[in-house]
Design a protein around this motif. Structure first.
Motif, mmCIF file in Angstrom:
data_model
loop_
_atom_site.group_PDB
_atom_site.id
_atom_site.type_symbol
_atom_site.label_atom_id
_atom_site.label_comp_id
_atom_site.label_asym_id
_atom_site.label_seq_id
_atom_site.Cartn_x
_atom_site.Cartn_y
_atom_site.Cartn_z
ATOM 1 N N LYS A 181 47.667 26.423 43.082
ATOM 2 C CA LYS A 181 47.042 26.380 41.890
ATOM 3 C C LYS A 181 46.035 27.812 42.158
ATOM 4 C CE LYS A 181 46.207 21.860 39.856
ATOM 5 N NZ LYS A 181 45.450 20.842 39.472
ATOM 6 N N PHE A 182 46.524 28.963 41.538
ATOM 7 C CA PHE A 182 45.936 29.971 41.852
ATOM 8 C C PHE A 182 44.623 30.155 41.060
ATOM 9 C CE2 PHE A 182 50.322 30.732 43.319
ATOM 10 C CZ PHE A 182 50.013 31.786 44.289
ATOM 11 N N ILE A 183 43.616 31.134 41.523
ATOM 12 C CA ILE A 183 42.372 31.347 40.855
ATOM 13 C C ILE A 183 42.735 32.888 40.461
ATOM 14 C CG2 ILE A 183 40.726 29.558 41.698
ATOM 15 C CD1 ILE A 183 39.917 31.684 43.968
ATOM 16 N N LYS A 184 41.959 33.259 39.319
ATOM 17 C CA LYS A 184 42.007 34.626 38.941
ATOM 18 C C LYS A 184 40.602 35.370 39.469
ATOM 19 C CE LYS A 184 45.298 34.289 35.268
ATOM 20 N NZ LYS A 184 45.504 34.579 33.916
ATOM 21 N N ILE A 185 40.507 36.456 40.265
ATOM 22 C CA ILE A 185 39.615 37.036 40.526
ATOM 23 C C ILE A 185 39.349 38.485 40.215
ATOM 24 C CG2 ILE A 185 38.006 38.061 42.405
ATOM 25 C CD1 ILE A 185 39.183 35.795 44.192
ATOM 26 N N ASP A 186 38.356 39.011 39.242
ATOM 27 C CA ASP A 186 38.348 40.061 38.696
ATOM 28 C C ASP A 186 38.677 41.542 39.623
ATOM 29 O OD1 ASP A 186 38.182 39.408 36.316
ATOM 30 O OD2 ASP A 186 35.781 39.416 36.436
ATOM 31 N N LEU A 202 40.892 35.287 51.749
ATOM 32 C CA LEU A 202 41.024 35.446 50.509
ATOM 33 C C LEU A 202 42.663 34.772 50.206
ATOM 34 C CD1 LEU A 202 39.708 36.293 47.818
ATOM 35 C CD2 LEU A 202 40.823 38.247 48.216
ATOM 36 N N LEU A 203 42.806 33.610 49.721
ATOM 37 C CA LEU A 203 44.158 32.907 49.496
ATOM 38 C C LEU A 203 44.327 32.480 48.003
ATOM 39 C CD1 LEU A 203 44.873 31.240 52.929
ATOM 40 C CD2 LEU A 203 45.960 33.322 51.959
ATOM 41 N N THR A 204 45.626 32.323 47.910
ATOM 42 C CA THR A 204 45.812 31.351 46.654
ATOM 43 C C THR A 204 45.211 32.280 45.430
ATOM 44 O OG1 THR A 204 45.898 29.695 48.093
ATOM 45 C CG2 THR A 204 46.698 29.249 45.895
ATOM 46 N N GLU A 205 45.020 33.513 45.361
ATOM 47 C CA GLU A 205 44.441 33.951 44.341
ATOM 48 C C GLU A 205 45.223 34.964 43.571
ATOM 49 O OE1 GLU A 205 44.175 37.767 45.474
ATOM 50 O OE2 GLU A 205 44.788 36.293 47.001
ATOM 51 N N ARG A 206 44.661 35.566 42.589
ATOM 52 C CA ARG A 206 45.463 36.623 41.784
ATOM 53 C C ARG A 206 44.410 37.422 41.326
ATOM 54 N NH1 ARG A 206 50.466 34.923 41.553
ATOM 55 N NH2 ARG A 206 51.097 32.743 40.843
ATOM 56 N N LEU A 207 44.250 38.733 42.183
ATOM 57 C CA LEU A 207 43.444 39.721 41.849
ATOM 58 C C LEU A 207 43.686 40.324 41.052
ATOM 59 C CD1 LEU A 207 40.675 40.707 43.423
ATOM 60 C CD2 LEU A 207 42.177 42.385 44.820
ATOM 61 N N GLN A 208 42.926 40.622 39.864
ATOM 62 C CA GLN A 208 43.261 41.517 38.685
ATOM 63 C C GLN A 208 43.416 42.776 38.899
ATOM 64 O OE1 GLN A 208 44.317 38.973 35.967
ATOM 65 N NE2 GLN A 208 44.183 38.068 37.952
ATOM 66 N N SER A 209 42.451 43.346 39.802
ATOM 67 C CA SER A 209 42.376 44.724 39.872
ATOM 68 C C SER A 209 43.481 45.342 40.832
ATOM 69 C CB SER A 209 40.990 44.833 40.776
ATOM 70 O OG SER A 209 40.899 44.768 42.053
ATOM 71 N N LYS A 210 44.034 44.211 41.600
ATOM 72 C CA LYS A 210 45.143 44.643 42.502
ATOM 73 C C LYS A 210 44.544 45.827 43.677
ATOM 74 C CE LYS A 210 48.917 43.875 39.569
ATOM 75 N NZ LYS A 210 49.435 42.469 40.073
ATOM 76 N N ASP A 211 43.222 45.592 43.748
ATOM 77 C CA ASP A 211 42.623 46.556 44.737
ATOM 78 C C ASP A 211 42.066 45.844 46.019
ATOM 79 O OD1 ASP A 211 41.395 48.790 46.153
ATOM 80 O OD2 ASP A 211 39.770 49.222 44.650
#
Length: 259
Positions: A181-186, A202-211
């Protein structure tokens, strides 16, 4: 305190069997005999391991006794581990422990973690699978914390408050890897203000900024573990040259980041 090399290499809450086996594990308060370090598994009773707890009344009694004891004896413990589901009332009770230096919670149903501010002696803290947690601001109030791990905070997208935690040497932010289950981080801009970190995961996350470039500011990082993705792969050659880096997936599994 300062984290030792093994805590940086493997993570402060890595399961070392020989160490964990030294800590007594109990269900009932009646099993407690004055230990300062304890594993308490007082919920999810009635399964194949605890078939003697057949009614809700019996199960509730066990939790209530622990809650009352924790509130009434705030100097009892220096280290606590909870490997079964933690309800809100038990979380609040644990947070009354004034001498507690280490707390490890596997998972639970706690929305409000504001009572954590009462753990004024806490140094090592793992809050596992807190999908209901609504605010991380209380964590930023912990003045003696050295290592923090948070897991599956589904309702949190902004972690800027963590940059206020200037005593942190180790920070882990992950989703639920078992699901997964991924978490979303701005974004992770807050990391650029945490140059004191020696461990960052930092794992199993979807980084919204992709930076991921803020990670390049971690000049003291010794362990670095990031999710394998296109953005991290593009930065790999820069990340691997961080001056003190010697552990973590980027160092140990470079093949994961091949473009």
């Amino acid at each position: 305190m300062k984290l030792n090399d093994r805590q940086i290499e493997y993570g402060f809450n890595y399961y070392f069997k020989e160490e964990n086996d030294k800590i007594k594990s109990v269900v009932e308060l009646a099993e407690y005999n004055g230990e300062e370090k304890l594993t308490i598994n007082c919920t999810q009773l009635g399964d194949s391991f605890t078939p003697q707890y057949k009614t809700q009344k019996e199960k509730k009694r066990v939790v209530l006794e622990w809650c009352e004891f924790l509130h009434q004896n705030p100097m009892a413990f220096t280290e606590l581990h909870f490997c079964t589901r933690m309800p809100q009332e038990l979380f609040d009770a644990v947070c009354s422990q004034k001498r507690l230096k280490q707390l490890d919670i596997k998972w639970g149903a706690y929305k409000d973690i504001s009572a954590i501010e009462n753990l004024t002696s806490i140094e090592l803290l793992h809050i596992g699978s807190g999908a209901s947690v609504e605010s991380i601001k209380p964590l930023s109030k912990l003045k003696n914390i050295v290592a923090l791990s948070v897991e599956n905070f589904q309702k949190i997208a902004n972690y800027d408050d963590f940059s206020e935690m200037t005593t942190l040497e180790s920070l882990s932010i992950v989703g639920d890897g078992m699901g997964p289950k991924f978490i979303k981080i701005d974004n992770i801009n807050f990391v650029s203000r945490m140059s004191q970190l020696r461990f960052f995961k930092l794992l199993t996350e979807r980084l919204q900024s992709k930076d991921y470039t803020p990670v390049l500011e971690l000049k003291n990082v010794e362990h670095l573990t990031l999710r394998s993705n296109q953005e991290v792969s593009k930065l790999y050659n820069e990340l691997i040259t961080l001056p003190k880096l010697k552990w973590g997936l980027l160092k140990n599994k470079p093949e994961l980041y091949e473009k």
